[in-house]
Scaffold this motif. Sequence first.
Motif, mmCIF file in Angstrom:
data_model
loop_
_atom_site.group_PDB
_atom_site.id
_atom_site.type_symbol
_atom_site.label_atom_id
_atom_site.label_comp_id
_atom_site.label_asym_id
_atom_site.label_seq_id
_atom_site.Cartn_x
_atom_site.Cartn_y
_atom_site.Cartn_z
ATOM 1 N N ARG A 17 16.076 -10.840 7.908
ATOM 2 C CA ARG A 17 15.953 -11.712 9.065
ATOM 3 C C ARG A 17 15.445 -13.090 8.644
ATOM 4 O O ARG A 17 14.792 -13.262 7.626
ATOM 5 C CB ARG A 17 15.024 -11.072 10.088
ATOM 6 C CG ARG A 17 15.643 -9.896 10.824
ATOM 7 C CD ARG A 17 14.582 -9.102 11.553
ATOM 8 N NE ARG A 17 13.950 -9.875 12.621
ATOM 9 C CZ ARG A 17 14.255 -9.759 13.912
ATOM 10 N NH1 ARG A 17 15.203 -8.927 14.275
ATOM 11 N NH2 ARG A 17 13.623 -10.458 14.819
ATOM 12 N N LEU A 18 15.730 -14.045 9.498
ATOM 13 C CA LEU A 18 15.386 -15.426 9.213
ATOM 14 C C LEU A 18 13.888 -15.618 9.022
ATOM 15 O O LEU A 18 13.450 -16.347 8.131
ATOM 16 C CB LEU A 18 15.893 -16.312 10.362
ATOM 17 C CG LEU A 18 15.722 -17.816 10.241
ATOM 18 C CD1 LEU A 18 16.256 -18.331 8.926
ATOM 19 C CD2 LEU A 18 16.424 -18.503 11.398
ATOM 20 N N GLU A 19 13.077 -14.933 9.853
ATOM 21 C CA GLU A 19 11.639 -15.127 9.717
ATOM 22 C C GLU A 19 11.104 -14.602 8.388
ATOM 23 O O GLU A 19 10.109 -15.104 7.863
ATOM 24 C CB GLU A 19 10.873 -14.481 10.889
ATOM 25 C CG GLU A 19 11.074 -12.994 11.048
ATOM 26 C CD GLU A 19 12.132 -12.683 12.081
ATOM 27 O OE1 GLU A 19 11.943 -11.735 12.864
ATOM 28 O OE2 GLU A 19 13.162 -13.388 12.115
ATOM 29 N N THR A 20 11.782 -13.569 7.814
ATOM 30 C CA THR A 20 11.356 -13.080 6.503
ATOM 31 C C THR A 20 11.590 -14.139 5.435
ATOM 32 O O THR A 20 10.750 -14.370 4.564
ATOM 33 C CB THR A 20 12.107 -11.790 6.135
ATOM 34 O OG1 THR A 20 11.863 -10.804 7.145
ATOM 35 C CG2 THR A 20 11.644 -11.249 4.793
ATOM 36 N N LEU B 85 1.667 9.440 5.355
ATOM 37 C CA LEU B 85 0.813 9.677 4.198
ATOM 38 C C LEU B 85 1.078 8.674 3.079
ATOM 39 O O LEU B 85 0.168 8.173 2.447
ATOM 40 C CB LEU B 85 1.018 11.108 3.683
ATOM 41 C CG LEU B 85 0.618 12.218 4.665
ATOM 42 C CD1 LEU B 85 0.887 13.588 4.047
ATOM 43 C CD2 LEU B 85 -0.849 12.096 5.059
ATOM 44 N N ALA B 86 2.353 8.383 2.826
ATOM 45 C CA ALA B 86 2.699 7.456 1.744
ATOM 46 C C ALA B 86 2.833 6.042 2.302
ATOM 47 O O ALA B 86 3.431 5.844 3.361
ATOM 48 C CB ALA B 86 4.004 7.880 1.084
ATOM 49 N N VAL B 87 2.280 5.078 1.604
ATOM 50 C CA VAL B 87 2.391 3.682 2.019
ATOM 51 C C VAL B 87 3.695 3.112 1.486
ATOM 52 O O VAL B 87 3.926 3.082 0.277
ATOM 53 C CB VAL B 87 1.192 2.855 1.497
ATOM 54 C CG1 VAL B 87 1.376 1.393 1.824
ATOM 55 C CG2 VAL B 87 -0.102 3.373 2.096
ATOM 56 N N ASN B 88 4.576 2.675 2.387
ATOM 57 C CA ASN B 88 5.863 2.109 1.997
ATOM 58 C C ASN B 88 5.715 0.599 1.846
ATOM 59 O O ASN B 88 5.665 -0.131 2.824
ATOM 60 C CB ASN B 88 6.913 2.440 3.063
ATOM 61 C CG ASN B 88 8.269 1.862 2.712
ATOM 62 O OD1 ASN B 88 8.577 1.679 1.537
ATOM 63 N ND2 ASN B 88 9.066 1.552 3.721
ATOM 64 N N THR B 89 5.617 0.137 0.600
ATOM 65 C CA THR B 89 5.430 -1.292 0.382
ATOM 66 C C THR B 89 6.746 -2.031 0.627
ATOM 67 O O THR B 89 7.822 -1.532 0.286
ATOM 68 C CB THR B 89 4.931 -1.586 -1.043
ATOM 69 O OG1 THR B 89 5.878 -1.092 -1.976
ATOM 70 C CG2 THR B 89 3.577 -0.944 -1.276
ATOM 71 N N THR B 90 6.660 -3.202 1.207
ATOM 72 C CA THR B 90 7.835 -4.000 1.549
ATOM 73 C C THR B 90 7.632 -5.431 1.083
ATOM 74 O O THR B 90 6.516 -5.862 0.792
ATOM 75 C CB THR B 90 8.068 -4.017 3.068
ATOM 76 O OG1 THR B 90 6.957 -4.683 3.699
ATOM 77 C CG2 THR B 90 8.213 -2.616 3.630
ATOM 78 N N TYR B 91 8.725 -6.176 1.036
ATOM 79 C CA TYR B 91 8.629 -7.588 0.664
ATOM 80 C C TYR B 91 7.835 -8.347 1.714
ATOM 81 O O TYR B 91 7.000 -9.189 1.391
ATOM 82 C CB TYR B 91 10.030 -8.176 0.527
ATOM 83 C CG TYR B 91 10.048 -9.553 -0.088
ATOM 84 C CD1 TYR B 91 9.737 -9.737 -1.427
ATOM 85 C CD2 TYR B 91 10.386 -10.675 0.667
ATOM 86 C CE1 TYR B 91 9.755 -10.994 -2.007
ATOM 87 C CE2 TYR B 91 10.407 -11.936 0.092
ATOM 88 C CZ TYR B 91 10.096 -12.093 -1.241
ATOM 89 O OH TYR B 91 10.108 -13.342 -1.807
ATOM 90 N N SER B 92 8.067 -8.044 2.977
ATOM 91 C CA SER B 92 7.338 -8.707 4.062
ATOM 92 C C SER B 92 5.840 -8.442 3.957
ATOM 93 O O SER B 92 5.011 -9.349 4.089
ATOM 94 C CB SER B 92 7.868 -8.222 5.416
ATOM 95 O OG SER B 92 7.126 -8.764 6.475
ATOM 96 N N GLY B 93 5.471 -7.170 3.708
ATOM 97 C CA GLY B 93 4.059 -6.835 3.574
ATOM 98 C C GLY B 93 3.427 -7.475 2.353
ATOM 99 O O GLY B 93 2.280 -7.935 2.390
#
Length: 730
Positions: A420-423, A701-709
């Motif tokens: 998305r554009l905001e990312t 339980l598992a932390v899903n890391t993302t580019y946004s985060g």
Amino acid sequence: MNIAYLIPYSHPYDGIADYATEMARQLDPFAQITLVQVVPDHDSQHNGLPLLIRKNRLNDYVNAAHYINRHCDACLIHYLPQGFGMDHGMAILTFTAALTIPAAAIVHDLSGHPNDTLKSILQTLGHHLCNLIALSRQSADVMEHLCKIPGDKIKVIEYGVPLLQLPSRDIIRKRCGYEGKKVIFAHGMLHHHKGLDVLVEAMSMIRLKHPDAMLHFIGCTHPMEFQSGGEKYLTALLLQIRRAGLQNEIVIEHRLPSVDELNLYLAGCDIYVNPCTQELTLQSKSLAEAVVAGAAIVSTSTLYARDLLSDNRGELVPVNNPLALAETVSQLLKKNNTLEMLRKSSRDFRSLFIWSRIAGRYHKLLDEMCQTEPKISIEQRFIDVALIPHWNNAYMMMAAESHTCGDASGDVKLSQGRCRLETHAMAVMGLLKMEHHQPDAMLMSQLNHHLVQIKSMLDDNEAFENLSVCDQGKIVTHQDEVIGLVFCVLAQVVVSAPWVEQRQMAAELLKISMPAVMTTTSVNGIAASLIGLCIYLEQHPDDSLTQQARELAAKLTGLFKTHASDGWYWCDDKMGNMPGMVPLALLMMRDVIKMKGNREMIEKSISFLEHVFFSEDIFFPAGTKRPLRKGRTKAEFDQSAWDAVSMTWLYDYLIKKESEPNHYKHLFACYLWFIGENSMRRNLYNYRSGGCAHLLTPGVLAVNTTYSGTLAYLLSWIMTSEAACRQYLQ
């Protein structure tokens, strides 16, 4: 006497490290020297050694200070703004605050108009340390009168330059290949303020009167110049020489000479020229070297040169005036007696700079410092640097390659270019901030990628649209908030991007997006647009844009008056994402476009957010599953990383303006939310990979890391790290 000697990180070509190393060698007969070196963050040789400080790792500074307190009698610091971490090298304050032994700092690269941040840092160093050492009388005047440092804290000790035994001038000219020529010599770091283009233009006129004249320049492109434009200045210079037909008369050696070689060139040339175009230059090592070598000097009339070349020690010409420079040089080349008199004046004055004298003065100062009482270290006031882990630029590269966007685009990779554009906008903001702390060509390549993606997301009417993921990548929906956010980010690019091309592209996109910005109706869209306009107007005042900013400001204040009521101090009946942007916009209205009468709105909106989002010093954002509305309790989940970023941004701004203790505490609480100080006691930040999740969600339980985060964490990390340094500012 054991002296801790702190050398900043610097590029091999800028000469500071060499100068600092030579000074340590000169001081060695007087004292035992314990070298402390600032190194790049990724330096593999660190291995926890206390005498190596990784540039942006604040805890390294504190640990090094504690080690020095135990093992050394005094400390001498070379303060170079770009040589330490954070804004203007502010990380040095975490080191000086922790020192208990007497210390002094040598101030490099001070300009005649230091900005407010640099003034505050120097004032704080003056408070922490016994002395600040100026490299010229002009620098001392600026420290005392502009930076408001007490005069008794300032010592003037000039540049140290080695005095070499040189052969006769005829032998030197033969070695240098100067026989039978009238040689004009210049040296130093190549940058657009060096003025070599002015000297090249003057050479065309000099050659009309002296066909045997030649120009010899030796030096490298300044690292800061290279960082912002590569070899652009050098290329322009070579093309200028080519167009003037002076390829055989002007020799440019793009390298650093040895000390011995440089002294031969300086002593053998007919005239040494310093064509600097910055009139407010306060110090110049190259001019000091020319004096010690006994050169006949012609310089532009900078503050430093006026003092150094007074009493007929050289000739002065106006800044940026090739005609005056050519005339002065041409006249001198006719007068061998005058040139010899100028050389003798330089030789008679060089005792001011020779190392034996300079080292003795430093020894006397350090000896006096060691007689002073130890000071008490200054406690970390609000932010504990031990809780701020290291950041590595490689984390962003890994996130871009391996993580999903972390937005409504779904499970797609950033490298596919369909987020998305905001990312893309937030990526530009994060990369831009990171560039100021850890310059990196790969990060700039990423920034360019995101700017191109933003540019490609313009519809036929040249208004910003939101990108929805589909096979064709078509633009299908419109969001006011996205328009405002992208506009805000583009304004930051125009103001602070290192590359001219990036600033030009962002300026073009700003102009295109302005009509859409002015029709924005959403609260967050107005607030973000207003922040962007204020950021732009701070650096580029414009009456027309100021009027448009006032129109947006009137919209925002009108919405606040319409919707605010007892217990609900907001601009709408529901609270959107990134709520910190609304009071931030109100603050910038007050400070930049001077909108009056909104003080109560600012105070009530900030107090309202603090009441809603903080509980017992823990940041507790509203859940995104059900928007917070007037008269309704907030949802607990999912908590968004971007809410934390917006609040961090708000407190970062407040700290820079007001520096209240509660602002630091709230900012730190927002940062701690990422590393486990949240309602679930769950760590969103992954210490191993450097990635971060963008939502705090129950039952996962598992932390899903993302580019946004990861971007959100990066922005919070930078602002928190800067605040950790600012907490010491006077």
